[in-house]
Write a protein that holds these residues in place. Structure first.
Motif, PDB file in Angstrom:
ATOM      1  N   LEU A   1       0.824  -1.206   0.000  1.00 58.56           N
ATOM      2  CA  LEU A   1       0.000   0.000   0.000  1.00 58.56           C
ATOM      3  C   LEU A   1       0.859   1.257   0.000  1.00 58.56           C
ATOM      4  N   LEU A   2       1.882   1.253   0.829  1.00 59.68           N
ATOM      5  CA  LEU A   2       2.767   2.421   0.897  1.00 59.68           C
ATOM      6  C   LEU A   2       3.495   2.634  -0.433  1.00 59.68           C
TER       7      LEU A   2
ATOM      8  N   ALA B   1      -2.879  -1.016  11.083  1.00 63.04           N
ATOM      9  CA  ALA B   1      -3.093   0.412  11.339  1.00 63.04           C
ATOM     10  C   ALA B   1      -1.957   1.032  12.152  1.00 63.04           C
ATOM     11  N   HIS B   2      -1.542   0.355  13.205  1.00 63.24           N
ATOM     12  CA  HIS B   2      -0.497   0.929  14.057  1.00 63.24           C
ATOM     13  C   HIS B   2       0.831   1.016  13.301  1.00 63.24           C
ATOM     14  N   TYR B   3       1.152  -0.025  12.555  1.00 63.60           N
ATOM     15  CA  TYR B   3       2.386  -0.004  11.761  1.00 63.60           C
ATOM     16  C   TYR B   3       2.370   1.148  10.771  1.00 63.60           C
ATOM     17  N   LEU B   4       1.261   1.337  10.086  1.00 64.59           N
ATOM     18  CA  LEU B   4       1.187   2.390   9.076  1.00 64.59           C
ATOM     19  C   LEU B   4       1.250   3.777   9.711  1.00 64.59           C
ATOM     20  N   LYS B   5       0.668   3.921  10.887  1.00 67.81           N
ATOM     21  CA  LYS B   5       0.774   5.206  11.580  1.00 67.81           C
ATOM     22  C   LYS B   5       2.228   5.499  11.948  1.00 67.81           C
ATOM     23  N   GLN B   6       2.945   4.476  12.404  1.00 68.74           N
ATOM     24  CA  GLN B   6       4.360   4.662  12.722  1.00 68.74           C
ATOM     25  C   GLN B   6       5.161   5.078  11.493  1.00 68.74           C
ATOM     26  N   LYS B   7       4.792   4.525  10.328  1.00 70.32           N
ATOM     27  CA  LYS B   7       5.522   4.809   9.102  1.00 70.32           C
ATOM     28  C   LYS B   7       5.164   6.169   8.502  1.00 70.32           C
ATOM     29  N   THR B   8       3.910   6.592   8.671  1.00 71.58           N
ATOM     30  CA  THR B   8       3.441   7.774   7.933  1.00 71.58           C
ATOM     31  C   THR B   8       3.016   8.939   8.812  1.00 71.58           C
ATOM     32  N   GLY B   9       2.643   8.670  10.047  1.00 66.12           N
ATOM     33  CA  GLY B   9       2.097   9.716  10.907  1.00 66.12           C
ATOM     34  C   GLY B   9       0.632  10.006  10.676  1.00 66.12           C
TER      35      GLY B   9
END
Length: 290
Positions: free
Chosen positions: A57-58, A84-92
């Motif tokens: 996705l990223l 969700a948590h992983y993506l928040k860590q990666k993107t903010g």
């Protein structure tokens, strides 16, 4: 932009191990986007976790020149881990889910015997209420409370597209089960009626596809097609018949193989258990809990 006129660009990513679909939904006017129901990879045989599915996705977002505004879950999933948590860590980017997730948390903290677990939804940045609206770029998004499969399920109506998670499947596959803790076939029926009240041309994007009859994976239909040919809705002439059909079918289904793995992660916003003294993370299983 009028919600009735908005037409988001939708890209689905099918996950063969779970039959689930992750989505990137984009406002073509601003190139701002949201991720819906992202998957954190997990192999129950080895205990291995991974981020390959979420990284796809990223990569798509980066290669397409998009800006991520939201990381959205429709409900705490029972068959895969949320990324969700992983993506928040990666993107903010902020995470969000329906506000009735607290009911799922309260139910499952008892099953897992976690008396100190914070069942207040604080694991997400935003909790959406029934009828609430927000935006992806210039596109309005309306939240529909869609319980039945779970206590917390919501649908996202983004312009002419509805992301209905585990309520409706493709017409040849019917509807979602309603026998998990907190589930209700009657509530599922009413949630489906709310979705079918949308304009007939509304695109319906489902949360899973199990390739009925061995066909290729599919995840997009319309409200009109669901009304005309969904095998469970055609077979049931009203709520009572639907509840009887759904409950009879649910009695024949095994529990998802990852339900006890996934709920302890997903009711915590996609966070894996904290490492113990030896640096390893451990999942907890309630024997005979279901």
């Amino acid at each position: 932009m009028d919600v009735a006129l908005a037409r988001p660009e939708v890209r689905g990513f099918y996950d063969k191990p779970t039959g689930a679909i992750q989505y990137v939904v984009t406002d073509p006017a601003t190139k701002r986007c949201a991720i819906i129901d992202p998957i954190l990879d997990f192999d129950e045989k080895s205990g291995a976790t991974g981020t390959k599915s979420a990284d796809v996705l990223l990569d798509f977002i980066g290669e397409s020149g998009l800006e991520l505004e939201w990381i959205l879950d429709t409900h705490p999933h029972a068959d895969h881990f949320s990324a969700a948590h992983y993506l928040k860590q990666k993107t903010g980017a902020p995470t969000a889910i329906g506000d009735r997730v607290v009911d799922v948390q309260k139910l499952w903290k008892v099953i897992y015997n976690w008396p100190d677990f914070p069942a207040d939804g604080s694991q997400w940045d935003r909790l959406f209420t029934q009828g609430e609206t927000f935006r992806i770029g210039t596109m309005p998004v309306k939240v529909l409370f869609s319980p039945g499969h779970t206590l917390a399920s919501i649908s996202y109506v983004i312009g002419d597209a509805a992301f209905v998670h585990d309520t409706l499947f493709m017409p040849d596959s019917g509807t979602a089960r309603a026998d998990f803790p907190g589930g209700s076939a009657a509530r599922l029926w009413r949630s489906i009626q709310d979705i079918l009240a949308l304009p007939d041309a509304t695109r319906v994007f489902v949360g899973h596809d199990y390739q009925a009859g061995g066909r290729e994976p599919l995840w997009e239909s319309t409200v009109a097609l669901q009304k005309a040919s969904n095998i469970h809705l055609v077979a049931a002439r009203g709520e009572a018949e639907f509840v009887a059909l759904r409950e009879a079918r649910d009695k024949t289904l095994p529990m998802p193989r990852l339900i006890l793995h996934a709920l302890q992660v997903n009711m915590n916003g996609g966070r894996l258990p904290e490492p113990e003294a030896n640096g390893r993370r451990y999942l907890k299983f309630p024997l005979d809990g279901l």
